[in-house]
Design an enzyme around this catalytic site. Structure first.
Site, short mmCIF file in Angstrom:
data_model
loop_
_atom_site.label_atom_id
_atom_site.label_comp_id
_atom_site.label_asym_id
_atom_site.label_seq_id
_atom_site.Cartn_x
_atom_site.Cartn_y
_atom_site.Cartn_z
N GLU A 9 0.80 -1.22 0.00
CA GLU A 9 0.00 0.00 0.00
C GLU A 9 0.84 1.27 0.00
O GLU A 9 0.44 2.28 -0.56
CB GLU A 9 -0.93 0.02 1.23
N ASP A 82 -2.22 -4.53 3.58
CA ASP A 82 -2.28 -4.80 5.02
C ASP A 82 -3.24 -5.93 5.38
O ASP A 82 -4.21 -6.18 4.68
CB ASP A 82 -2.71 -3.54 5.77
N ASP A 84 -5.92 -6.43 7.16
CA ASP A 84 -7.16 -6.04 7.82
C ASP A 84 -8.22 -5.94 6.73
O ASP A 84 -7.96 -6.22 5.57
CB ASP A 84 -7.00 -4.74 8.63
N GLU A 86 -9.72 -3.45 5.24
CA GLU A 86 -9.45 -2.54 4.12
C GLU A 86 -8.35 -3.10 3.23
O GLU A 86 -8.42 -3.00 2.01
CB GLU A 86 -9.07 -1.15 4.64
N TYR A 284 5.33 2.64 10.83
CA TYR A 284 4.14 3.27 10.28
C TYR A 284 3.31 4.00 11.34
O TYR A 284 3.13 3.51 12.44
CB TYR A 284 3.29 2.20 9.60
N ARG A 286 0.08 5.16 11.22
CA ARG A 286 -1.37 4.97 11.35
C ARG A 286 -1.63 3.53 11.79
O ARG A 286 -1.68 2.62 10.99
CB ARG A 286 -2.06 5.27 10.02
N HIS A 329 -0.55 -3.38 11.81
CA HIS A 329 0.83 -2.90 11.88
C HIS A 329 1.37 -3.08 13.29
O HIS A 329 0.68 -3.52 14.18
CB HIS A 329 0.90 -1.42 11.52
#
Length: 784
Positions: A9, A82, A84, A86, A284, A286, A329
């Site tokens: 991403e 990632d 998850d 999303e 990361y 976020r 993350h």
DNA sequence: CAGTGAGCGAGCTTCCGCTTGACTT
């Protein structure tokens, strides 16, 4: 060119991973989502099982075509977004858009960017998990339906351009309800008594009375009583205690701590962290995870052992308390624990320092403390006792590096007490009774709002900062600086057998950086809460999240979940659109003494206004906009009547009239067709001609090197100006970019007209519309 | 940016989440 294409991403991540994977792998970034619901209209086929209609947005076209080229050259594609909901959806959209077969395309995930973690991930690829993708589609479709059906109701019933949504509307609700709570709060005054006592050896310490007095008489009586009292120490209680370090940073805790300790706004923190991340200095930024990689834990341990000694080290694994956390993350930590200072500028350095300390402290031993509580009493004080509290740090442990900040304003005083023995007699040095006022709950700061939203499971690390921007930009909340007022309080002190009485003053009510709801915020909130309580419920997100989980587990289908929501939601929308009263927050302020008509205040199409007379009067009502800082909820009749004195002429200057008015963006001076804003420190009601001219001249001075040419034969005037990003042409409200190969100094009016005819430059606006925009100047007279 | 404020009506606005540069006057 390698045979393997890995898509992640984030571009910074891509760079790092490429190093780990070697020659046979090309690593590219998708820059987040590459597809979304169509941006105009609903993008959901409600009558066709809510089938989503996706498109690749214009700004993603380049990324997609680049990826398509790379796919052609590869024999194997690895989707490494990632782990998850999303991320899974991003992988699926990539497969769909790039024409990959989901049955054969590899899907890999890793939680930390370390060589072993990546290599391990590559060993065990899986396929895209459609259940998880469907959970994301449900989330996306629900948010679209809620946002795009609720917002138009507001346009119709309150004001165009407003918005509502699952996240933003609850954020506003929190702020509105806190404000109401504060408005309804009545402060109660009590007398707090603190004694300063002296030991034989001259050492002083403080102790607070275990009772607060209701009024001055009681406090005075108590002090009077103390005059003839011999004080002695009662029980002395010593208890050991420990304190543990806080978990490493997540997005939300980093935002809170940077706000408390460094005074950064939420978006400021995020942009500094982004900079550090891109420089490879931190992981990361976020994330909702408090987890550290094994590698990080080990190097923190080495760092602590070498800097502070082995007894300061303690390996800890933290687990998240948040139910909604997806933990794709690691926690936010320095990439290299042995790097204690980093960052390109002072602000980055301070944020990095905070992250370093928090991470290191989280792997350190607990602090050992000793709490001492001693009571001090006298024969004629009854149940009233003084209590002295002390805290001694026996072993500092993690406190050597870092102590988490606190939101509480008044911290209990804890000093180191001298040695105290039961039965020991003491002389009071002074006993002070101070009038104290109970405080209302604090208003939200950006950071404390984020904290609350996270607790409610509303919003995600990537949206906390944008959500705050949204509710500010919509005009629902604002962050004004409130000056505060002086308040008197009583201070009584018993010293050397005498009681002194004094009236002191302190400042109260000063606020900075706090979130206040606006008029519109309150009216919108009340409307939504009244008519759409289900979505505005603080638990709505938690409820739908648990249904998304069921979809992810394959227990229910996403379409049926949306169907069961929509079958009640949509009729609710229709019913409210049909039947609800227009909401304007209207209030009757009183009667205008001049005309004898009623004076109202409310939200109009262009914002808050005051109105004299009724809408159905023979004579039309008069209107005036509110000044910034005025609210329909608090404006008085007198203030309202003042507003009708605008726009008014205050004299002439250079053969032109000087007018003072109130526009949508605040008070202004109008002279020779030019507007100049009136500064905050000036009151538009009392400003004089001399000051207005000063402002006009200052504006001219500031504009001096901005103007290249002015063609005042046109209406509106055409101007060639120097902007921050080079020269441009301005006519009325529109700006036009001058082509690079044109010398702005030699432009004639004809040249300008040609450029203007080519249409306004910039985003959003499509070509010049052929239709002559019907200017609605004449509306006033046109009725009847 | 800006001087208004009803209603008429076309055509616009709007959501949340994942990512960075492009863009700005």
């Amino acid at each position: 060119m390698g045979k393997n294409l890995v898509i992640v991403e984030s571009p910074a991540k891509a760079k790092t991973i490429e190093k780990f994977l070697g020659k046979d792998f090309v690593v590219e970034s998708s820059f987040g989502h590459i597809r979304d619901l169509v941006s105009k209209d609903m993008g959901v086929q409600v009558d066709n099982q809510f089938t989503p209609v996706y498109e690749v947005p214009a700004e993603k076209k380049d990324v997609v075509s680049k990826l398509k080229k790379l796919v052609k050259k590869s024999t194997q594609v690895w989707l490494a977004s990632d782990e998850d909901r999303e991320g899974e959806a991003i992988a699926w959209h990539l497969a769909e858009t790039l024409g990959l077969d989901v049955k054969t395309t590899h899907r890999i995930v890793f939680h930390e960017i370390t060589k072993p973690a990546i290599l391990k991930a590559v060993e065990s690829p899986r396929r895209v998990n459609q259940d998880l993708v469907d959970a994301q589609q449900a989330r996306r479709v629900l948010d679209r339906l809620v946002g795009f059906e609720l917002s138009p109701v507001l346009w119709k019933k309150i004001k165009p351009g407003l918005s509502a949504g699952r996240v933003q509307s609850v954020a506003v609700r929190l702020i509105v309800e806190r404000e109401r709570e504060i408005q309804n709060f009545t402060s109660k005054a009590t007398y707090r008594v603190v004694g300063t006592f002296v030991k034989d050896n001259g050492k002083k310490f403080n102790a607070e009375l275990n009772h607060r007095f209701e009024n001055k008489e009681e406090a005075l009586a108590f002090l009077e009583n103390c005059k003839s009292t011999d004080f002695s120490i009662g029980k002395v209680d010593k208890r050991p205690g420990t304190r543990n370090p806080a978990a490493p940073f997540t997005t939300s805790t980093l935002q809170q701590e940077a706000s408390r300790k460094l005074g950064y706004s939420v978006s400021q923190t995020m942009s500094l962290a982004q900079r550090l991340y891109e420089a490879g200095l931190i992981t990361y930024m976020r994330t909702d995870s408090v987890n550290l990689s094994g590698l990080a834990i080990n190097s923190a341990k080495d760092e602590i052992t070498s800097q502070y000694g082995e007894n300061y080290s303690k390996v800890r694994n933290f687990s998240t308390k948040n139910k909604g956390a997806q933990e794709a993350h690691e926690a936010i930590r320095p990439t290299y624990m042995d790097r204690q200072e980093a960052g390109a500028d002072r602000n980055q350095q301070r944020l990095y320092d905070l992250i370093w300390k928090r991470t290191v402290a989280s792997q350190m031993a607990e602090a050992k403390l000793e709490h001492t509580t001693a009571t001090i009493s006298g024969p004629n004080l009854g149940d009233h006792k003084f209590v002295a509290k002390g805290e001694v740090i026996v072993f500092d442990g993690f406190l050597k590096v870092y102590l988490e900040g606190t939101d509480e304003e008044e911290i209990e005083e804890k000093n180191a007490l001298p040695a105290l023995v039961q039965g020991e007699t003491l002389a009071p040095h002074s006993i002070d009774a101070t009038q104290r006022f109970s405080k209302h709950a604090p208003r939200f700061t950006e950071a404390s709002l984020v904290k609350k939203l996270e607790e409610l499971g509303i919003g995600r690390p990537s949206t906390y900062a944008p959500t705050i921007s949204t509710i500010v930009n919509r005009g629902y909340v604002e962050k004004p600086v409130r000056e505060g007022v002086m308040r008197e309080y009583q201070f009584l002190s018993l010293q050397k057998g005498e009681i002194l009485e004094e009236t002191k003053t302190e400042k109260t009510g000063a606020e900075k950086g706090k979130l206040f709801p606006t008029d519109i915020g309150m009216v919108v909130n009340d409307f939504l809460v009244e008519h759409f309580n289900r979505v505005l419920d603080y638990n709505f997100t938690a409820k739908v999240e648990s249904e998304f989980d069921e979809i992810a587990q394959g227990q229910i289908t996403w379409n049926s979940m949306i169907e069961s929501f929509y079958k009640d939601f949509h009729p609710n929308i229709e019913e409210v659109t049909e039947n609800a009263e227009r909401a304007s927050g209207e209030r009757l302020l009183g009667v205008d003494p001049d005309s004898g008509k009623n004076v109202y205040t409310r939200i109009g199409r262009f914002g808050p206004l005051v109105q004299i007379g009724e809408g159905d009067d023979e004579e039309k009502p008069a209107f005036a906009g509110l000044l910034s800082g005025q609210q329909i909820g608090t404006i008085t009749l007198e203030e309202a009547l003042e507003l009708f004195k605008f726009p008014r002429s205050i004299g002439d200057y250079e053969e032109g009239e000087v007018k003072i008015g109130i526009g949508r963006f605040g008070p202004y001076v109008l002279h020779a067709k030019k507007f100049t804003s009136i500064k905050k420190e000036d009151d538009p009601a009392t400003i004089n001609l001399a000051r207005a001219i000063e402002l006009i001249e200052a504006k001219r001075e500031a504009d001096k090197n901005k103007f290249i040419a002015t063609f005042d034969s046109e209406d509106p005037i055409v101007e060639v100006l120097n902007g921050r990003f080079g020269p441009y042409i301005k006519q009325g409200r529109n700006n036009f970019k001058i082509p690079k190969d044109v010398d702005p100094k030699s432009l004639t009016l004809e040249d300008c007209k040609k450029i203007i005819a080519e249409g306004p430059k910039g985003k959003g606006k499509k070509k010049t519309t052929k239709k002559a925009a019907p200017k609605k100047k004449s509306t006033r007279k046109s009725s009847k």
